[in-house]
Design a protein around this motif. Structure first.
Motif, PDB file in Angstrom:
ATOM      1  N   ALA A   1       2.656  -6.710   6.224  1.00 38.74           N
ATOM      2  CA  ALA A   1       2.862  -6.343   4.742  1.00 38.74           C
ATOM      3  C   ALA A   1       3.338  -4.646   4.745  1.00 38.74           C
ATOM      4  O   ALA A   1       2.956  -3.988   5.640  1.00 38.74           O
ATOM      5  N   VAL A   2       4.580  -4.542   4.072  1.00 37.59           N
ATOM      6  CA  VAL A   2       5.323  -3.342   3.792  1.00 37.59           C
ATOM      7  C   VAL A   2       4.759  -2.670   2.484  1.00 37.59           C
ATOM      8  O   VAL A   2       5.147  -3.541   1.431  1.00 37.59           O
TER       9      VAL A   2
ATOM     10  N   VAL B   1      -7.839  -9.848  10.912  1.00 37.45           N
ATOM     11  CA  VAL B   1      -7.524  -8.336  11.693  1.00 37.45           C
ATOM     12  C   VAL B   1      -6.447  -7.616  11.132  1.00 37.45           C
ATOM     13  O   VAL B   1      -5.402  -7.985  11.024  1.00 37.45           O
ATOM     14  N   LEU B   2      -6.624  -6.500  10.308  1.00 35.36           N
ATOM     15  CA  LEU B   2      -5.541  -5.634  10.090  1.00 35.36           C
ATOM     16  C   LEU B   2      -5.425  -4.354  11.007  1.00 35.36           C
ATOM     17  O   LEU B   2      -6.259  -3.768  11.287  1.00 35.36           O
ATOM     18  N   SER B   3      -3.930  -4.082  10.915  1.00 36.20           N
ATOM     19  CA  SER B   3      -3.932  -2.844  11.786  1.00 36.20           C
ATOM     20  C   SER B   3      -2.496  -2.140  11.354  1.00 36.20           C
ATOM     21  O   SER B   3      -1.595  -2.913  11.278  1.00 36.20           O
ATOM     22  N   SER B   4      -2.513  -1.084  11.204  1.00 36.98           N
ATOM     23  CA  SER B   4      -1.542  -0.411  10.508  1.00 36.98           C
ATOM     24  C   SER B   4      -0.591   0.391  11.314  1.00 36.98           C
ATOM     25  O   SER B   4      -1.095   0.822  12.324  1.00 36.98           O
ATOM     26  N   GLY B   5       0.614   0.519  11.250  1.00 37.53           N
ATOM     27  CA  GLY B   5       1.436   1.663  11.845  1.00 37.53           C
ATOM     28  C   GLY B   5       1.244   2.669  10.975  1.00 37.53           C
ATOM     29  O   GLY B   5       0.208   3.091  10.247  1.00 37.53           O
ATOM     30  N   PRO B   6       2.100   4.020  11.201  1.00 39.66           N
ATOM     31  CA  PRO B   6       1.618   5.236  10.531  1.00 39.66           C
ATOM     32  C   PRO B   6       1.876   5.201   8.756  1.00 39.66           C
ATOM     33  O   PRO B   6       2.816   4.650   8.425  1.00 39.66           O
ATOM     34  N   ILE B   7       1.013   5.347   8.190  1.00 38.67           N
ATOM     35  CA  ILE B   7       0.920   5.318   6.847  1.00 38.67           C
ATOM     36  C   ILE B   7       0.886   6.946   6.311  1.00 38.67           C
ATOM     37  O   ILE B   7       0.316   7.971   6.705  1.00 38.67           O
TER      38      ILE B   7
ATOM     39  N   THR C   1       3.424   0.355   6.864  1.00 43.49           N
ATOM     40  CA  THR C   1       3.317  -1.077   7.172  1.00 43.49           C
ATOM     41  C   THR C   1       1.957  -1.372   7.738  1.00 43.49           C
ATOM     42  O   THR C   1       1.312  -0.857   8.650  1.00 43.49           O
ATOM     43  N   VAL C   2       1.165  -2.553   7.455  1.00 44.50           N
ATOM     44  CA  VAL C   2       0.054  -3.196   7.854  1.00 44.50           C
ATOM     45  C   VAL C   2       0.314  -4.339   8.408  1.00 44.50           C
ATOM     46  O   VAL C   2       1.004  -5.326   7.769  1.00 44.50           O
ATOM     47  N   ASN C   3      -0.036  -4.709   9.897  1.00 41.47           N
ATOM     48  CA  ASN C   3       0.012  -5.966  10.623  1.00 41.47           C
ATOM     49  C   ASN C   3      -1.322  -6.672  10.195  1.00 41.47           C
ATOM     50  O   ASN C   3      -2.444  -6.179  10.192  1.00 41.47           O
TER      51      ASN C   3
ATOM     52  N   ALA D   1      -1.973   8.632   8.163  1.00 41.88           N
ATOM     53  CA  ALA D   1      -3.202   7.806   8.654  1.00 41.88           C
ATOM     54  C   ALA D   1      -2.665   6.743   9.391  1.00 41.88           C
ATOM     55  O   ALA D   1      -1.526   6.188   9.467  1.00 41.88           O
ATOM     56  N   LEU D   2      -3.763   6.398  10.482  1.00 42.29           N
ATOM     57  CA  LEU D   2      -3.741   4.931  10.915  1.00 42.29           C
ATOM     58  C   LEU D   2      -4.891   4.147  10.396  1.00 42.29           C
ATOM     59  O   LEU D   2      -6.114   4.898  10.535  1.00 42.29           O
ATOM     60  N   PHE D   3      -4.750   2.916  10.421  1.00 44.30           N
ATOM     61  CA  PHE D   3      -5.714   2.156   9.865  1.00 44.30           C
ATOM     62  C   PHE D   3      -5.983   0.867  10.593  1.00 44.30           C
ATOM     63  O   PHE D   3      -5.104   0.332  10.879  1.00 44.30           O
ATOM     64  N   GLY D   4      -7.317   0.596  10.796  1.00 43.02           N
ATOM     65  CA  GLY D   4      -7.366  -0.902  11.290  1.00 43.02           C
ATOM     66  C   GLY D   4      -8.796  -1.484  10.713  1.00 43.02           C
ATOM     67  O   GLY D   4      -9.695  -0.805  10.474  1.00 43.02           O
ATOM     68  N   LEU D   5      -8.775  -2.724  10.630  1.00 39.42           N
ATOM     69  CA  LEU D   5      -9.918  -3.507   9.778  1.00 39.42           C
ATOM     70  C   LEU D   5     -10.151  -4.780  10.563  1.00 39.42           C
ATOM     71  O   LEU D   5      -9.071  -5.488  10.866  1.00 39.42           O
TER      72      LEU D   5
END
Length: 397
Positions: free
Chosen positions: A238-239, A276-282, A265-267, A293-297
Motif C-alpha cells: 500500500a502506498v 505481516v506488515l513492513s514499511s519503507g521510510p515513512i 509505502t507499507v508491504n 519512521a520505520l514500522f513493522g507488525l
C-alpha cells in the motif's frame, strides 16, 4: 415476426417477442431482435437460455428478468434488467459456491472475439442481510478468467461481503471483522485467472480515501487515510499519501497521533498463520515538524503466547521542547514521565528517537523493549526541586 407466451409446470412464465431477417441457423447472415420477459421460480430453467461460454452459472433461486437481444450478422448484443432471489452462484468449472439472498442490476452484455463484457449499473448484492451496492461495474470474461472494474465503492460494505464469503480464510475474516475498515474505494480492479480455483491466481488494485481502521489487539488504528493498494495471493503493498491523517497506538499512546501530511509505502505479507506488515521510510509532517519512521507488525491468525508484535522506530529533528509530550509513551514509568514533562521547560530537541520492539499485549513487559532519547540544545533543565536549574544546556537525555 413471432409473439409467444409460455408457462411451465416448474413455475416459469416467459413472454417472447421476436423479429428478424435471414436464416437464424446461419448467424453470420442473420439480423434480428428478441425481447424476453421471464418470471421463473427455478433459475435452472433460465440457465439454458444464457451463453454456454460464460464462466459462472446460477442454477438455484428465482428471478424476474427482462432481456433485449440483438443479433447483427454474427455479433450478439444483450441488454437486461435482473432481479434474482435466493440464488447460488457457481463457476462453470469448479467446486465453490456463493449463496446470495438478492442480486439486482441493469446491464448490457457484449461478445467480442470470444470475450464477453458485462456493463452493469446499480448492482445490489445481498448476503446475510448485508448489501453491497456498486453504482457501476464492468466485468470481462474469457475462458475461465474474469476481470472486474468498479468505482465509488463503500469499504465498509465490501468488508462485510468479504467476511461473509466462504472462500475467505477464517483467520483473515476475524481480522477484517475486528478492524471494521470504512471509507471509499474511488477505483477497483480485480483479476482472477481461474474461477474454478480463484485463490490461486488473482490480483487486486484499488485507490482509497477517507480510510478508517479500528485498533485491534494493540495494532494501530487509522483515520482519514488515502492512497493506493495492490494485492495478490502472497501479499502486496500500500502506498499511503494522506492529508490530516491520524494513527492510533492504544498500547503506546493514550491519544491518536495526527499529522498534516504523511506518505510512505507499507508491504503486506499474507501467510497461512499470520499477516505481516513492513514499511519503507515513512515521512510525516505536523505542527511539531517532520517525523521519519520505520514500522513493522506481525499479526498472528491463530493462538500466540506474545500476540501481536510491533517494530517501530521514529525519529524527529529540530523539535521544540513544548512538543515532546506528543511522542512520550504512557507505558513508561510514571515517575519518569512526570520528570520528562516537568524538567525540560524550553529549548530545542535537535534529534530525538523512540524505539519499540516486541509484543503489544498488555502485561508482557518482558516480551518487548522500549527506548527513548533526546539530543537537546539551548535547554533549561530542572533536574530536582532541591537543585538549582541548569540553563543553556546541551546534551543527551
Amino acid at each position: 415476426h413471432l409473439t409467444a407466451a409460455l408457462s411451465s409446470s416448474r413455475g416459469t412464465r416467459v413472454v417472447a417477442i421476436a423479429e428478424g431477417i435471414g436464416n437464424p441457423f446461419r448467424p453470420e447472415s442473420f439480423s434480428g431482435e428478441l425481447y424476453l420477459d421471464v418470471d421463473a421460480a427455478d433459475l435452472g430453467a433460465v440457465q439454458a437460455t444464457l451463453p454456454a461460454t460464460l464462466p459462472l452459472r446460477v442454477d438455484e433461486g428465482a428471478v424476474d428478468l427482462e432481456l433485449w437481444l440483438a443479433w447483427e450478422q454474427g455479433a450478439p448484443r444483450i441488454q437486461g434488467q435482473v432481479e434474482a432471489r435466493d440464488l447460488v452462484v457457481r463457476p462453470r468449472n469448479g467446486e465453490w459456491s456463493i449463496p446470495l439472498q438478492r442480486l439486482a442490476f441493469g446491464a448490457s452484455l457484449v461478445e467480442r472475439r470470444n470475450r464477453w463484457t458485462l456493463f452493469a449499473s446499480d448492482l445490489v448484492v445481498r448476503k446475510h442481510a448485508n448489501d453491497l451496492v456498486l453504482p457501476r461495474v464492468q466485468a470481462d470474461t474469457w475462458g475461465d478468467s474474469l476481470r472486474l472494474r468498479s468505482q465509488d465503492i463503500s469499504i465498509a460494505q465490501l468488508n462485510r461481503a468479504l467476511v461473509e464469503l466462504e472462500v475467505t480464510p477464517a483467520g483473515l475474516s476475524d481480522v477484517f471483522r475486528t478492524l471494521q475498515p470504512a471509507g471509499q474505494l474511488s477505483a477497483l480492479q480485480l483479476e482472477v485467472e481461474d474461477l474454478g480455483d480463484p485463490g490461486q491466481a488473482w490480483q487486486m488494485q484499488a485507490n482509497f480515501h477517507d480510510l478508517a481502521l479500528d485498533p485491534w489487539r494493540g495494532a494501530p488504528g487509522a483515520t482519514n487515510g488515502s492512497g493506493y493498494v495492490e494485492m495478490g495471493p502472497g501479499g502486496g503493498h500500500a502506498v499511503v499519501d494522506a492529508r490530516d491523517m491520524s494513527l492510533e497506538f492504544p498500547t503506546v499512546y493514550r491519544h491518536p497521533l495526527r499529522w498534516d501530511d504523511i506518505h510512505g509505502t507499507v508491504n503486506i505479507g499474507l501467510f497461512d498463520d499470520a499477516v505481516v506488515l513492513s514499511s519503507g521510510p515513512i515521512t510525516a509532517r505536523g505542527e511539531e515538524g517532520e517525523v521519519r519512521a520505520l514500522f513493522g507488525l506481525n499479526i498472528p491468525l491463530g493462538p500466540s503466547e506474545v500476540g501481536l508484535e510491533m517494530d517501530l522506530m521514529a525519529g524527529v529533528r529540530n523539535l521544540a521542547a513544548n512538543h515532546r509530550g506528543k511522542y512520550l509513551p504512557y507505558i513508561l514509568n510514571q515517575s519518569l514521565l512526570d520528570w520528562l514533562q516537568g524538567s525540560i521547560t524550553e529549548g530545542v530537541v535537535k534529534e530525538g528517537a523512540f524505539i519499540w520492539r516486541g509484543s503489544l499485549r498488555r502485561g508482557l513487559r518482558e516480551a518487548r523493549t522500549v527506548q527513548l532519547f533526546f539530543d537537546v540544545a539551548n535547554t533549561s533543565l530542572e533536574y530536582h526541586a532541591d537543585w538549582p536549574p541548569v540553563t543553556d544546556m546541551h546534551g543527551l537525555v
